[in-house]
Design a protein around this motif. Structure first.
Motif, PDB file in Angstrom:
ATOM      1  N   LEU A   1       0.825  -1.204   0.000  1.00 34.13           N
ATOM      2  CA  LEU A   1       0.000   0.000   0.000  1.00 34.13           C
ATOM      3  C   LEU A   1       0.863   1.259   0.000  1.00 34.13           C
ATOM      4  O   LEU A   1       0.584   2.220  -0.722  1.00 34.13           O
ATOM      5  CB  LEU A   1      -0.917   0.007   1.228  1.00 34.13           C
ATOM      6  CG  LEU A   1      -2.207  -0.798   1.140  1.00 34.13           C
ATOM      7  CD1 LEU A   1      -2.922  -0.789   2.492  1.00 34.13           C
ATOM      8  CD2 LEU A   1      -3.118  -0.247   0.059  1.00 34.13           C
ATOM      9  N   ALA A   2       1.915   1.251   0.829  1.00 35.65           N
ATOM     10  CA  ALA A   2       2.800   2.412   0.906  1.00 35.65           C
ATOM     11  C   ALA A   2       3.457   2.677  -0.449  1.00 35.65           C
ATOM     12  O   ALA A   2       3.521   3.826  -0.908  1.00 35.65           O
ATOM     13  CB  ALA A   2       3.861   2.192   1.989  1.00 35.65           C
TER      14      ALA A   2
ATOM     15  N   PRO B   1       2.932  -3.935  12.085  1.00 38.53           N
ATOM     16  CA  PRO B   1       4.168  -3.304  12.567  1.00 38.53           C
ATOM     17  C   PRO B   1       4.382  -1.924  11.943  1.00 38.53           C
ATOM     18  O   PRO B   1       4.423  -1.786  10.721  1.00 38.53           O
ATOM     19  CB  PRO B   1       5.263  -4.287  12.124  1.00 38.53           C
ATOM     20  CG  PRO B   1       4.560  -5.608  12.023  1.00 38.53           C
ATOM     21  CD  PRO B   1       3.174  -5.285  11.539  1.00 38.53           C
ATOM     22  N   GLY B   2       4.483  -0.916  12.803  1.00 39.12           N
ATOM     23  CA  GLY B   2       4.724   0.439  12.320  1.00 39.12           C
ATOM     24  C   GLY B   2       3.550   1.050  11.581  1.00 39.12           C
ATOM     25  O   GLY B   2       3.678   2.144  11.025  1.00 39.12           O
ATOM     26  N   ALA B   3       2.393   0.378  11.568  1.00 43.16           N
ATOM     27  CA  ALA B   3       1.220   0.858  10.818  1.00 43.16           C
ATOM     28  C   ALA B   3       1.610   1.217   9.386  1.00 43.16           C
ATOM     29  O   ALA B   3       1.096   2.164   8.794  1.00 43.16           O
ATOM     30  CB  ALA B   3       0.576   2.060  11.507  1.00 43.16           C
ATOM     31  N   ILE B   4       2.519   0.450   8.808  1.00 42.48           N
ATOM     32  CA  ILE B   4       3.028   0.748   7.467  1.00 42.48           C
ATOM     33  C   ILE B   4       1.901   0.681   6.445  1.00 42.48           C
ATOM     34  O   ILE B   4       1.079  -0.228   6.461  1.00 42.48           O
ATOM     35  CB  ILE B   4       4.178  -0.213   7.088  1.00 42.48           C
ATOM     36  CG1 ILE B   4       4.812   0.193   5.763  1.00 42.48           C
ATOM     37  CG2 ILE B   4       3.711  -1.656   7.046  1.00 42.48           C
ATOM     38  CD1 ILE B   4       6.094  -0.530   5.448  1.00 42.48           C
TER      39      ILE B   4
ATOM     40  N   GLY C   1      -1.614   6.220   4.053  1.00 39.55           N
ATOM     41  CA  GLY C   1      -2.946   6.435   3.495  1.00 39.55           C
ATOM     42  C   GLY C   1      -3.730   7.487   4.258  1.00 39.55           C
ATOM     43  O   GLY C   1      -4.420   8.323   3.664  1.00 39.55           O
ATOM     44  N   ALA C   2      -3.632   7.452   5.593  1.00 38.76           N
ATOM     45  CA  ALA C   2      -4.342   8.436   6.413  1.00 38.76           C
ATOM     46  C   ALA C   2      -3.798   9.844   6.191  1.00 38.76           C
ATOM     47  O   ALA C   2      -4.555  10.819   6.134  1.00 38.76           O
ATOM     48  CB  ALA C   2      -4.231   8.053   7.884  1.00 38.76           C
ATOM     49  N   TYR C   3      -2.486   9.951   6.056  1.00 40.92           N
ATOM     50  CA  TYR C   3      -1.884  11.260   5.779  1.00 40.92           C
ATOM     51  C   TYR C   3      -2.413  11.839   4.467  1.00 40.92           C
ATOM     52  O   TYR C   3      -2.746  13.026   4.372  1.00 40.92           O
ATOM     53  CB  TYR C   3      -0.364  11.140   5.716  1.00 40.92           C
ATOM     54  CG  TYR C   3       0.336  11.364   7.037  1.00 40.92           C
ATOM     55  CD1 TYR C   3       0.011  12.446   7.848  1.00 40.92           C
ATOM     56  CD2 TYR C   3       1.353  10.514   7.467  1.00 40.92           C
ATOM     57  CE1 TYR C   3       0.658  12.663   9.053  1.00 40.92           C
ATOM     58  CE2 TYR C   3       2.011  10.716   8.673  1.00 40.92           C
ATOM     59  CZ  TYR C   3       1.663  11.800   9.458  1.00 40.92           C
ATOM     60  OH  TYR C   3       2.310  12.022  10.644  1.00 40.92           O
ATOM     61  N   ILE C   4      -2.473  11.012   3.425  1.00 40.73           N
ATOM     62  CA  ILE C   4      -2.951  11.467   2.121  1.00 40.73           C
ATOM     63  C   ILE C   4      -4.405  11.913   2.211  1.00 40.73           C
ATOM     64  O   ILE C   4      -4.813  12.922   1.622  1.00 40.73           O
ATOM     65  CB  ILE C   4      -2.791  10.352   1.076  1.00 40.73           C
ATOM     66  CG1 ILE C   4      -1.308  10.096   0.796  1.00 40.73           C
ATOM     67  CG2 ILE C   4      -3.503  10.719  -0.222  1.00 40.73           C
ATOM     68  CD1 ILE C   4      -1.058   8.914  -0.103  1.00 40.73           C
ATOM     69  N   LEU C   5      -5.201  11.172   2.984  1.00 39.66           N
ATOM     70  CA  LEU C   5      -6.626  11.490   3.114  1.00 39.66           C
ATOM     71  C   LEU C   5      -6.843  12.828   3.811  1.00 39.66           C
ATOM     72  O   LEU C   5      -7.734  13.597   3.448  1.00 39.66           O
ATOM     73  CB  LEU C   5      -7.330  10.365   3.889  1.00 39.66           C
ATOM     74  CG  LEU C   5      -8.848  10.481   4.059  1.00 39.66           C
ATOM     75  CD1 LEU C   5      -9.525  10.477   2.690  1.00 39.66           C
ATOM     76  CD2 LEU C   5      -9.369   9.346   4.923  1.00 39.66           C
TER      77      LEU C   5
END
Length: 329
Positions: free
Chosen positions: A25-26, A274-277, A282-286
């Motif tokens: 996803l990243a 791990p690390g919410a990778i 995705g949350a930042y982009i939203l």
């Protein structure tokens, strides 16, 4: 033993699958935004900005250690750095190693027990501190949700992110309530199971429960832990604002505190990854458009956080491993 051996591979497979999915996803988000744009934003922080960014994280670790130390009875002040070291190892393991946050918690506790602190004292104080930490995070998340709901109320973009913020708040409330309500039942079950495997282990678990009762009857210790944890949330979020300013991004501190409060809530909810990778990116982009920020700037901030975690966490884990090897020898 057979059941135990079966459980371990499945838990590892789940964590590995979650990590791989998040990594993909990243990469997808970075590809959509453009690698050149992202890495140009990362480079714009400069060496001085990145060092200051790391320095803020050191302050956060000191505050988290002070919070844990605050609820540990009968310990001299000179031992407080040991608790900050334990939190450093806990955070490093959770962010860098292929563990969930639970694995980091175990290593953090092992750091203190390995230094000679009693098992019962370490785990009892850790559980109480985690309760105070989640309570302070609840207040911090309420701040973020309140800002989204009222300050930005009426904007289409704000309305689109409100369900996510409410979901994050709901998860934090649920985790906190479950953690508070089931602390002792879980300890009792663990004690019963441990007693069947290792005679005498159940007594240690019961001692942890008794020590927790002792700590919970000292409200000033709980208040101190809550305060230090709240300061850690605020300082940690403020470090993101400092990083963005060094990158040349003009954004208010209130906006960054709001974004980070919701990002922290997401990371707590996604503790299995791990690390919410991937999820963090995705949350930042939203949230970026709501505050007049670009996806490249937010992904750059996320990558800077991961670079900071590696810069602090890898040396810490190497030093911890050296100390553990010496202790075993």
């Amino acid at each position: 033993m057979t059941g135990k051996n079966k459980d371990k591979p499945w838990s590892r497979i789940i964590i590995l699958a979650a990590s791989l999915t998040g990594f993909i996803l990243a990469l997808y988000f970075m590809h959509r935004i453009g690698f050149h744009n992202i890495f140009s934003a990362v480079a714009s922080i400069g060496v001085e900005g990145f060092l200051l960014f790391c320095f803020f994280s050191v302050i956060v670790l000191l505050l988290l250690g002070a919070a844990w130390f605050s609820v540990t009875p009968n310990q001299s002040l000179r031992k407080m750095p040991l608790f900050s070291w334990g939190r450093t190892i806990r955070e490093a393991a959770s962010e860098i190693l292929p563990f969930s946050q639970i694995g980091g918690i175990i290593l953090g506790a092992r750091t203190l027990t390995g230094a000679g602190l009693p098992f019962q004292l370490v785990y009892a104080s850790m559980i109480v501190d985690m309760t105070a930490e989640m309570a302070s995070q609840l207040i911090f998340t309420l701040f973020g949700v309140g800002t989204i709901s009222f300050y930005y109320f009426g904007g289409g973009k704000a309305m689109s992110i409100q369900p996510l913020s409410y979901a994050g708040l709901g998860v934090i409330v649920a985790i906190l309530l479950l953690f508070i309500l089931f602390q002792r039942p879980i300890l009792n079950v663990a004690g019963s199971l441990a007693e069947k495997i290792v005679p005498g282990a159940g007594d240690n678990i019961r001692d942890v429960s008794n020590k927790m009762t002792e700590i919970y009857h000292q409200p000033m210790k709980l208040l101190a832990s809550f305060t230090f944890n709240m300061l850690a949330w605020v300082v940690g979020a403020s470090s993101a604002w400092v990083a963005l300013r060094f990158m040349g991004v003009q954004v208010s501190l209130t906006a960054v505190l709001t974004i980070e409060s919701l990002i922290f809530a997401l990371r707590s909810a996604a503790f299995i990854v791990p690390g919410a990778i991937g999820l963090q990116e995705g949350a930042y982009i939203l949230m970026a458009p709501l505050f007049g920020l670009t996806g490249a700037e937010m992904i750059a901030l996320s990558l800077l956080k991961r670079a900071r975690d590696i810069s602090i966490g890898v040396p810490a884990l190497l030093l911890w491993q050296i100390n553990e090897s010496r202790r075993l020898l």
